[in-house]
Design an enzyme around this catalytic site. Structure first.
Site, PDB file in Angstrom:
ATOM      1  N   CYS A  29       0.818  -1.230   0.000  1.00  0.00           N
ATOM      2  CA  CYS A  29       0.000   0.000   0.000  1.00  0.00           C
ATOM      3  C   CYS A  29       0.844   1.270   0.000  1.00  0.00           C
ATOM      4  O   CYS A  29       0.331   2.357  -0.259  1.00  0.00           O
ATOM      5  CB  CYS A  29      -0.947  -0.007   1.198  1.00  0.00           C
ATOM      6  SG  CYS A  29      -2.047  -1.410   1.178  1.00  0.00           S
ATOM      7  N   HIS A  65      -3.353   7.265   2.445  1.00  0.00           N
ATOM      8  CA  HIS A  65      -3.729   5.959   1.877  1.00  0.00           C
ATOM      9  C   HIS A  65      -5.120   5.614   2.403  1.00  0.00           C
ATOM     10  O   HIS A  65      -5.417   5.809   3.578  1.00  0.00           O
ATOM     11  CB  HIS A  65      -2.714   4.898   2.306  1.00  0.00           C
ATOM     12  CG  HIS A  65      -3.177   3.511   2.022  1.00  0.00           C
ATOM     13  ND1 HIS A  65      -3.701   3.140   0.800  1.00  0.00           N
ATOM     14  CD2 HIS A  65      -3.231   2.395   2.804  1.00  0.00           C
ATOM     15  CE1 HIS A  65      -4.041   1.859   0.840  1.00  0.00           C
ATOM     16  NE2 HIS A  65      -3.770   1.386   2.046  1.00  0.00           N
ATOM     17  N   ASN A 116      -9.953  -0.456  -0.100  1.00  0.00           N
ATOM     18  CA  ASN A 116      -8.491  -0.349  -0.081  1.00  0.00           C
ATOM     19  C   ASN A 116      -7.943  -0.819  -1.432  1.00  0.00           C
ATOM     20  O   ASN A 116      -7.969  -2.007  -1.739  1.00  0.00           O
ATOM     21  CB  ASN A 116      -7.938  -1.198   1.068  1.00  0.00           C
ATOM     22  CG  ASN A 116      -6.431  -1.080   1.216  1.00  0.00           C
ATOM     23  OD1 ASN A 116      -5.752  -0.583   0.319  1.00  0.00           O
ATOM     24  ND2 ASN A 116      -5.912  -1.550   2.334  1.00  0.00           N
TER      25      ASN A 116
HETATM   26  N1  COA Z   1     -18.487  -8.980   8.748  1.00  0.00           N
HETATM   27  C1  COA Z   1     -18.985  -9.244   9.955  1.00  0.00           C
HETATM   28  N2  COA Z   1     -18.229  -9.607  11.016  1.00  0.00           N
HETATM   29  C2  COA Z   1     -16.911  -9.709  10.809  1.00  0.00           C
HETATM   30  C3  COA Z   1     -16.317  -9.462   9.553  1.00  0.00           C
HETATM   31  C4  COA Z   1     -17.169  -9.086   8.502  1.00  0.00           C
HETATM   32  N3  COA Z   1     -16.706  -8.806   7.265  1.00  0.00           N
HETATM   33  N4  COA Z   1     -14.985  -9.625   9.659  1.00  0.00           N
HETATM   34  C5  COA Z   1     -14.740  -9.977  10.937  1.00  0.00           C
HETATM   35  N5  COA Z   1     -15.896 -10.038  11.625  1.00  0.00           N
HETATM   36  C6  COA Z   1     -16.093 -10.371  13.021  1.00  0.00           C
HETATM   37  C7  COA Z   1     -14.958 -11.172  13.608  1.00  0.00           C
HETATM   38  O1  COA Z   1     -15.094 -12.539  13.303  1.00  0.00           O
HETATM   39  C8  COA Z   1     -15.095 -10.879  15.079  1.00  0.00           C
HETATM   40  O2  COA Z   1     -16.117 -11.696  15.597  1.00  0.00           O
HETATM   41  P1  COA Z   1     -16.031 -12.279  17.106  1.00  0.00           P
HETATM   42  O3  COA Z   1     -16.014 -11.069  18.004  1.00  0.00           O
HETATM   43  O4  COA Z   1     -17.271 -13.094  17.221  1.00  0.00           O
HETATM   44  O5  COA Z   1     -14.770 -13.064  17.160  1.00  0.00           O
HETATM   45  C9  COA Z   1     -15.612  -9.438  15.132  1.00  0.00           C
HETATM   46  O6  COA Z   1     -16.120  -9.178  13.801  1.00  0.00           O
HETATM   47  C10 COA Z   1     -14.550  -8.425  15.463  1.00  0.00           C
HETATM   48  O7  COA Z   1     -13.390  -8.706  14.705  1.00  0.00           O
HETATM   49  P2  COA Z   1     -12.114  -7.796  14.773  1.00  0.00           P
HETATM   50  O8  COA Z   1     -11.100  -8.289  13.794  1.00  0.00           O
HETATM   51  O9  COA Z   1     -11.686  -7.589  16.200  1.00  0.00           O
HETATM   52  O10 COA Z   1     -12.741  -6.407  14.249  1.00  0.00           O
HETATM   53  P3  COA Z   1     -12.096  -5.000  14.182  1.00  0.00           P
HETATM   54  O11 COA Z   1     -12.940  -4.032  14.909  1.00  0.00           O
HETATM   55  O12 COA Z   1     -10.623  -5.017  14.465  1.00  0.00           O
HETATM   56  O13 COA Z   1     -12.256  -4.634  12.628  1.00  0.00           O
HETATM   57  C11 COA Z   1     -10.940  -4.619  10.626  1.00  0.00           C
HETATM   58  C12 COA Z   1     -11.650  -5.481  11.652  1.00  0.00           C
HETATM   59  C13 COA Z   1     -10.218  -5.563   9.642  1.00  0.00           C
HETATM   60  C14 COA Z   1     -11.947  -3.784   9.880  1.00  0.00           C
HETATM   61  C15 COA Z   1      -9.915  -3.702  11.340  1.00  0.00           C
HETATM   62  O14 COA Z   1      -9.132  -4.444  12.235  1.00  0.00           O
HETATM   63  C16 COA Z   1      -9.016  -3.016  10.374  1.00  0.00           C
HETATM   64  O15 COA Z   1      -9.453  -2.188   9.608  1.00  0.00           O
HETATM   65  N6  COA Z   1      -7.718  -3.299  10.405  1.00  0.00           N
HETATM   66  C17 COA Z   1      -6.766  -2.684   9.526  1.00  0.00           C
HETATM   67  C18 COA Z   1      -6.818  -3.380   8.210  1.00  0.00           C
HETATM   68  C19 COA Z   1      -6.107  -2.619   7.172  1.00  0.00           C
HETATM   69  O16 COA Z   1      -6.399  -1.475   6.954  1.00  0.00           O
HETATM   70  N7  COA Z   1      -5.190  -3.300   6.494  1.00  0.00           N
HETATM   71  C20 COA Z   1      -4.482  -2.760   5.417  1.00  0.00           C
HETATM   72  C21 COA Z   1      -3.400  -1.898   5.918  1.00  0.00           C
HETATM   73  S1  COA Z   1      -2.720  -1.113   4.532  1.00  0.00           S
END
Ligand code: COA
Length: 317
Positions: A111, A244, A274
């Site tokens: 990214c 980004h 993204n």
């Molecule tokens: N829809 C519904 N539920 C989902 C899901 C989806 N698409 N993806 C994950 N979940 C669930 C998980 O299974 C988890 O369930 P549980 O509590 O029963 O175990 C719950 O949602 C929370 O998951 P978690 O990973 O803790 O959520 P979060 O608040 O951290 O959000 C992201 C997840 C990926 C959106 C967030 O962590 C994020 O944006 N991270 C950065 C990613 C990124 O930008 N990467 C590229 C960098 S360049």
């Protein structure tokens, strides 16, 4: 010798995949995706449409905006982690199709690919080796995605953004800072590559999202502190943050650290998810074309991505 961005261009594939449509593919909801990421829809490249095709369309938009033709370019640098093939690299494919001569190469910093590409092109121009560069971020992230993995498939999309960077006697690109730290490689990666190919594994993108989130926010906060310090800027002095576009919550945390209200931050993640290296040049192009970014504005581009890699470019537009 300095460099400045003289024009910008964007291309997004026609096919749009909304959150509602994703609800039919994996167990997710529009509300979950919007509230966690800010994403409403993403664009998906058509069959037979590759990264170089997206890049070429964005490149022509940037050329048109500058009133230039391909022969006016003498360097192409493409940031991408989803090339059509290992070689010829995406920049060489464009060179042949568009009729451009001079060095042409791609670089891979996930990214952060566009800020890396812009910084490298700036150095070619400042050294006098080249005069006018096409600098592109282009990706078909949809090809790396496991469409049964709800934790990643809702986040990514395809697109391309381009800028033309020209040698100049007045400063445009004022400062850039690149960084990397390979120790977190297991938080965001692809399962295979061409030199490490297992036929039983499909090579999908894997991510520990919440851990990536924490490192991204922390790294971007210390990077923007460094940008302000090294450029003698106070909080709130930057006109536009063009970050980004991975996640609205990461973008908001960086804006807060810079002392900027969200109406001075360019946000496009809602429209295309993204798009990795493509997201910054597309966001820049959006705000240039809709008139928010004006000549003379002080702009900060910043990125964080797989590797981990990160980078910032401060420029006077
Ligand atoms: N829809 C519904 N539920 C989902 C899901 C989806 N698409 N993806 C994950 N979940 C669930 C998980 O299974 C988890 O369930 P549980 O509590 O029963 O175990 C719950 O949602 C929370 O998951 P978690 O990973 O803790 O959520 P979060 O608040 O951290 O959000 C992201 C997840 C990926 C959106 C967030 O962590 C994020 O944006 N991270 C950065 C990613 C990124 O930008 N990467 C590229 C960098 S360049």
């Amino acid at each position: 010798m300095y460099t400045r961005i003289i024009s910008t261009g964007t291309y997004l594939p026609e096919k749009v995949l909304t959150n509602d449509e994703l609800e039919k593919i994996v167990n997710t909801s529009d509300d979950w995706i919007r509230s966690r990421t800010g994403i409403e829809s993403r664009h998906i490249a058509a069959d037979g449409e590759f990264t170089s095709h997206l890049a070429e369309k964005a490149a022509y938009k940037a050329l048109e905006a500058a009133g230039l033709v391909p022969a006016d370019i003498d360097l192409i640098v493409v940031g991408t982690c989803t090339p059509d093939r290992m070689f010829p690299n995406v920049a060489c494919l464009l060179q042949e199709r568009m009729g451009i001569t001079g060095p042409a190469f791609s670089l891979e910093a996930a990214c952060s690919g566009f800020v890396y590409a812009l910084t490298v092109a700036d150095q070619f121009l400042c050294s006098g080796k080249s005069k006018r560069a096409l600098v592109i971020g282009a990706e078909t992230m949809s090809r790396l995605i496991d469409w049964t993995d709800r934790e990643t498939c809702v986040l990514f999309g395809d697109g391309a953004g381009a800028v033309i960077l020209e040698a100049s006697d007045k400063p445009g690109l004022l400062y850039s800072d690149l960084g990397a730290d390979g120790q977190h490689r297991k938080l965001l990666y692809t399962e295979t590559g061409l030199s490490n190919m297992e036929s039983s594994v499909e090579g999908h993108l894997k991510m520990k999202g919440n851990e990536v989130f924490k490192v991204a926010v922390r790294t971007l906060e210390s990077m923007v502190d460094k940008v302000l310090l090294e450029n003698n800027l106070n909080k709130g002095q930057i006109d536009w943050l063009v970050p980004h576009q991975a996640n609205l919550r990461i973008i908001s945390a960086t804006a807060k650290r810079l002392g900027l209200p969200m109406d001075r931050v360019v946000v496009t993640v809602n429209k295309h998810g993204n798009t990795s290296a493509a997201s910054i040049p597309m966001a820049l192009d959006t705000a240039v074309r809709d008139g928010r970014i004006k000549r003379g504005n002080l702009i900060l581009l910043e990125a964080f991505g797989g590797g981990f890699t990160w980078g910032a470019c401060l420029l006077r537009y």
